[in-house]
Motif scaffolding. Structure first.
Motif, PDB file in Angstrom:
ATOM      1  N   GLN A 177      43.533  35.784 160.913  1.00 23.74           N
ATOM      2  CA  GLN A 177      44.013  36.381 162.155  1.00 23.74           C
ATOM      3  C   GLN A 177      44.390  37.853 161.996  1.00 23.74           C
ATOM      4  O   GLN A 177      44.726  38.525 162.970  1.00 23.74           O
ATOM      5  N   TRP A 178      44.349  38.373 160.774  1.00 19.95           N
ATOM      6  CA  TRP A 178      44.791  39.746 160.497  1.00 19.95           C
ATOM      7  C   TRP A 178      43.606  40.693 160.659  1.00 19.95           C
ATOM      8  O   TRP A 178      42.735  40.777 159.800  1.00 19.95           O
ATOM      9  N   GLN A 179      43.600  41.443 161.734  1.00 22.43           N
ATOM     10  CA  GLN A 179      42.453  42.281 162.072  1.00 22.43           C
ATOM     11  C   GLN A 179      42.237  43.422 161.083  1.00 22.43           C
ATOM     12  O   GLN A 179      41.107  43.700 160.672  1.00 22.43           O
ATOM     13  N   THR A 180      43.306  44.109 160.684  1.00 21.83           N
ATOM     14  CA  THR A 180      43.154  45.225 159.746  1.00 21.83           C
ATOM     15  C   THR A 180      42.532  44.757 158.438  1.00 21.83           C
ATOM     16  O   THR A 180      41.686  45.440 157.844  1.00 21.83           O
TER      17      THR A 180
ATOM     18  N   LYS B 176      40.364  42.641 157.904  1.00 17.37           N
ATOM     19  CA  LYS B 176      38.918  42.438 157.989  1.00 17.37           C
ATOM     20  C   LYS B 176      38.155  43.744 157.703  1.00 17.37           C
ATOM     21  O   LYS B 176      36.974  43.723 157.383  1.00 17.37           O
TER      22      LYS B 176
END
Length: 320
Positions: free
Chosen positions: A305-308, A310
């Motif tokens: 769920q952690w966008q950064t 990715k």
């Protein structure tokens, strides 16, 4: 089902102190050792005037701060000998930086370092020649747990200051979801600092590259710093700062700790125990030998769920 997040015993709720920017619009839970020490550190950071020849080393705890400071200072001084001056004097979070010049403790050019994300510091620390080091979060979590659970923390506020009785799985929950932790949450740190990576005054280093490709990584650092050291010296620095050699070399090195002992209000034995915990393994993938299956599943669910995260090419195992 809502997750029960344990309380960090050294969070701001225990002592009530924060590191802040100029107008106090950003507040980050402070790292507290002793009340008097923090007040001196806070006052010094607020009044410090930057010297143009200095560098800022920005790292979250357990992201290779000691290694990178040693390497950067070696490059500045043109030597592969271990630095005899005490690094913690240049730790703006721990020692009043104004004393460096007032008491002639560590002359410029030097490398000041901080674990706070830069938006929570006075503007005097912004826009400087900054080296940012980041490490994969699983190894950071394991390394931080081992340090925090073993350090001889004093009592903070009304809460005992250690986490010796805390299990790793509860610590992981704090690491992932806790906001009231010293220096703030790791993921909040990376979210902010990652956006600075392309600024001309910022040089990004991955901790794992220091381990896997030290010569190439130090050469790029030398280029950024403009120190112009020959390849032979860079290779010598890479060799001297390999983990095993650095661990043994720094542990056997004596320091005059009077200034640091005074500000921390502690004794030599406690300080030495603390310093030994700064170099534990330095291993890439230590989390694989530490996490249970459930621990890893909890971590991976968060990372999904952690966008950064990715966007960042984290290395979780020791492959080039």
């Amino acid at each position: 089902m809502e997750m029960d997040i344990p309380t960090h015993p050294r969070g701001a709720k225990a002592h009530g102190h924060y590191m802040t920017n100029d107008d106090e619009s950003v507040k980050i839970p402070a790292m507290m050792v002793k009340e008097e020490g923090f007040q001196a550190v806070y006052k010094a950071i607020k009044s410090y005037k930057w010297k143009d020849e200095d560098f800022l080393l920005a790292t979250y705890p357990k992201n290779g701060t000691n290694f990178m400071w040693e390497i950067m200072t070696m490059l500045l001084r043109g030597t592969a000998e271990y630095i005899k001056d005490f690094k913690s004097l240049c730790m703006a979070d721990l020692f009043p930086v104004t004393k460096l010049d007032e008491d002639n403790l560590f002359p410029s050019p030097r490398v000041l370092n901080t674990h706070y994300r830069l938006e929570g510091l006075p503007s005097e620390f912004g826009g400087k020649k900054t080296v940012l080091v980041i490490r994969n979060p699983k190894d950071v979590c394991v390394s931080y747990f081992n340090m925090e659970s073993r350090l001889p923390w004093p009592k903070v506020g009304h809460v005992d200051g250690d986490i010796k009785s805390m299990s790793l799985d509860n610590y992981i929950k704090i690491f992932l979801y806790g906001k009231d932790v010293p220096f703030g949450n790791y993921f909040d740190y990376i979210d902010y600092m990652w956006n600075l990576r392309d600024l001309p005054n910022v040089h990004l280093v991955y901790y794992e590259d220091l381990i896997l490709e030290p010569v190439e990584t130090i050469k790029k650092l030398d280029d950024f710093m403009g120190t112009g050291r020959p390849l032979e010296l860079i290779e010598q620095i890479a060799d001297a700062t390999s983990f095993d050699k650095m661990q043994k070399g720094k542990a056997s090195q004596g320091h005059d700790n009077k200034a640091l002992l005074s500000i921390l209000r502690t004794d030599e034995a406690t300080l030495q125990k603390t310093l030994k915990l700064m170099f534990r393994k330095g291993k890439i993938g230590d989390w694989k030998d530490t996490f249970t299956v459930a621990d890893n599943e909890l971590f991976d669910a968060f990372l999904d769920q952690w966008q950064t995260g990715k966007e960042i090419p984290f290395k979780y195992v020791a492959h080039k």
